[in-house]
Design a protein around this motif. Structure first.
Motif, mmCIF file in Angstrom:
data_model
loop_
_atom_site.group_PDB
_atom_site.id
_atom_site.type_symbol
_atom_site.label_atom_id
_atom_site.label_comp_id
_atom_site.label_asym_id
_atom_site.label_seq_id
_atom_site.Cartn_x
_atom_site.Cartn_y
_atom_site.Cartn_z
ATOM 1 N N TYR A 116 4.789 10.039 -11.220
ATOM 2 C CA TYR A 116 3.609 9.360 -10.681
ATOM 3 C C TYR A 116 3.609 7.924 -11.192
ATOM 4 O O TYR A 116 3.784 7.648 -12.371
ATOM 5 C CB TYR A 116 2.318 10.064 -11.120
ATOM 6 C CG TYR A 116 1.078 9.355 -10.631
ATOM 7 C CD1 TYR A 116 0.704 9.425 -9.297
ATOM 8 C CD2 TYR A 116 0.290 8.607 -11.505
ATOM 9 C CE1 TYR A 116 -0.415 8.769 -8.845
ATOM 10 C CE2 TYR A 116 -0.841 7.948 -11.058
ATOM 11 C CZ TYR A 116 -1.181 8.032 -9.717
ATOM 12 O OH TYR A 116 -2.290 7.380 -9.270
ATOM 13 N N SER A 117 3.408 6.971 -10.257
ATOM 14 C CA SER A 117 3.346 5.564 -10.626
ATOM 15 C C SER A 117 1.894 5.090 -10.495
ATOM 16 O O SER A 117 1.353 5.037 -9.378
ATOM 17 C CB SER A 117 4.242 4.735 -9.705
ATOM 18 O OG SER A 117 4.034 3.367 -9.944
ATOM 19 N N PRO A 118 1.276 4.761 -11.653
ATOM 20 C CA PRO A 118 -0.112 4.292 -11.561
ATOM 21 C C PRO A 118 -0.221 2.928 -10.885
ATOM 22 O O PRO A 118 -1.240 2.600 -10.300
ATOM 23 C CB PRO A 118 -0.568 4.204 -13.014
ATOM 24 C CG PRO A 118 0.621 4.396 -13.850
ATOM 25 C CD PRO A 118 1.731 4.873 -12.996
ATOM 26 N N TYR A 119 0.870 2.161 -10.914
ATOM 27 C CA TYR A 119 0.853 0.839 -10.296
ATOM 28 C C TYR A 119 0.750 0.951 -8.775
ATOM 29 O O TYR A 119 -0.021 0.242 -8.150
ATOM 30 C CB TYR A 119 2.106 0.066 -10.710
ATOM 31 C CG TYR A 119 2.165 -1.331 -10.198
ATOM 32 C CD1 TYR A 119 1.341 -2.328 -10.736
ATOM 33 C CD2 TYR A 119 3.025 -1.673 -9.171
ATOM 34 C CE1 TYR A 119 1.389 -3.615 -10.248
ATOM 35 C CE2 TYR A 119 3.093 -2.943 -8.676
ATOM 36 C CZ TYR A 119 2.269 -3.924 -9.215
ATOM 37 O OH TYR A 119 2.319 -5.201 -8.742
ATOM 38 N N TYR A 120 1.561 1.861 -8.183
ATOM 39 C CA TYR A 120 1.542 2.054 -6.730
ATOM 40 C C TYR A 120 0.579 3.167 -6.308
ATOM 41 O O TYR A 120 0.319 3.354 -5.139
ATOM 42 C CB TYR A 120 2.946 2.399 -6.201
ATOM 43 C CG TYR A 120 3.915 1.242 -6.297
ATOM 44 C CD1 TYR A 120 3.782 0.148 -5.445
ATOM 45 C CD2 TYR A 120 4.952 1.250 -7.219
ATOM 46 C CE1 TYR A 120 4.672 -0.911 -5.529
ATOM 47 C CE2 TYR A 120 5.830 0.198 -7.303
ATOM 48 C CZ TYR A 120 5.699 -0.883 -6.464
ATOM 49 O OH TYR A 120 6.556 -1.928 -6.541
ATOM 50 N N ARG A 121 0.130 3.949 -7.284
ATOM 51 C CA ARG A 121 -0.769 5.063 -7.061
ATOM 52 C C ARG A 121 -0.201 6.107 -6.076
ATOM 53 O O ARG A 121 -0.849 6.525 -5.132
ATOM 54 C CB ARG A 121 -2.127 4.580 -6.554
ATOM 55 C CG ARG A 121 -2.859 3.812 -7.561
ATOM 56 C CD ARG A 121 -4.224 3.498 -7.067
ATOM 57 N NE ARG A 121 -4.929 2.762 -8.092
ATOM 58 C CZ ARG A 121 -5.986 2.035 -7.886
ATOM 59 N NH1 ARG A 121 -6.515 1.966 -6.689
ATOM 60 N NH2 ARG A 121 -6.570 1.392 -8.860
#
Length: 195
Positions: A116-121
């Motif tokens: 999971y990438s919090p930057y791209y959500r």
């Protein structure tokens, strides 16, 4: 038409595959001997010694070996005779137990992992391919049959040619198919037709 040819293209590949499989043969010959002067042959008769030997083969096996060798020699232009042959033939047959080691490569299972990438959500999926881990080693018992054929100059009594081949066999008594395959491979390498 193209579909017809594509169906039959595998036949030559299959023939090549089956012809390349078989026992490996080895040949030794006296390089000082002129093999073109040999035209006739006869078998050396067994003198009855060793009848109780447990490696002694039965009459059917002996007949099959002689028939297979005679066939190959006649293809090469030799003639069997009982009267003053140029060469004498003898054979030896040995069946023994052996072990074969198998080294099979082992690979890890490929897998996919989600991040999971919090930057791209959002989630990203990463594929990890299989990797080489090592070898799985195993041993198995087999029976190997070795047929040795010797040509002896009738005048000098000296062995001038010897061919042998070893192959995996199903039992202590070789079948006629196994004998034919081994003898064929020996004489394929012998190249006696060109002499």
């Amino acid at each position: 038409m193209k579909n017809y040819w594509s169906r039959w293209m595998f036949v030559p590949a299959l023939i090549f595959l089956f012809s390349s499989c078989g026992p490996s043969a080895h040949i030794e010959k006296d390089k000082s001997v002129d093999f073109s002067r040999y035209k006739t042959f006869a078998w050396v008769d067994k003198d009855g010694e060793g009848r109780k030997d447990r490696n002694n083969r039965n009459d059917i096996t002996e007949s099959n070996i002689r028939t297979a060798v005679n066939k190959q020699l006649q293809k090469a232009g030799f003639e069997e005779t009982k009267r003053r042959p140029d060469i004498l033939l003898s054979y030896d047959l040995l069946v023994e137990r052996s072990t074969v080691q198998n080294n099979d490569p082992v690979y890890s299972q490929p897998f996919t992992r989600a991040f999971y990438s919090p930057y791209y959500r959002r989630y990203f999926f990463v594929n990890y391919p299989s990797q080489f881990i090592g070898y799985d080693r195993s041993e198995r018992s087999i029976k190997e049959g070795t047929v040795t054929i010797s040509m002896i100059d009738a005048r000098s009594g000296k062995t001038v040619w010897q061919g042998w081949a070893t192959d995996e066999v199903s039992s202590r008594n070789l079948t006629s198919k196994e004998i034919d395959a081994v003898v064929r491979s020996i004489f394929k390498k012998a190249d006696l037709a060109k002499r």
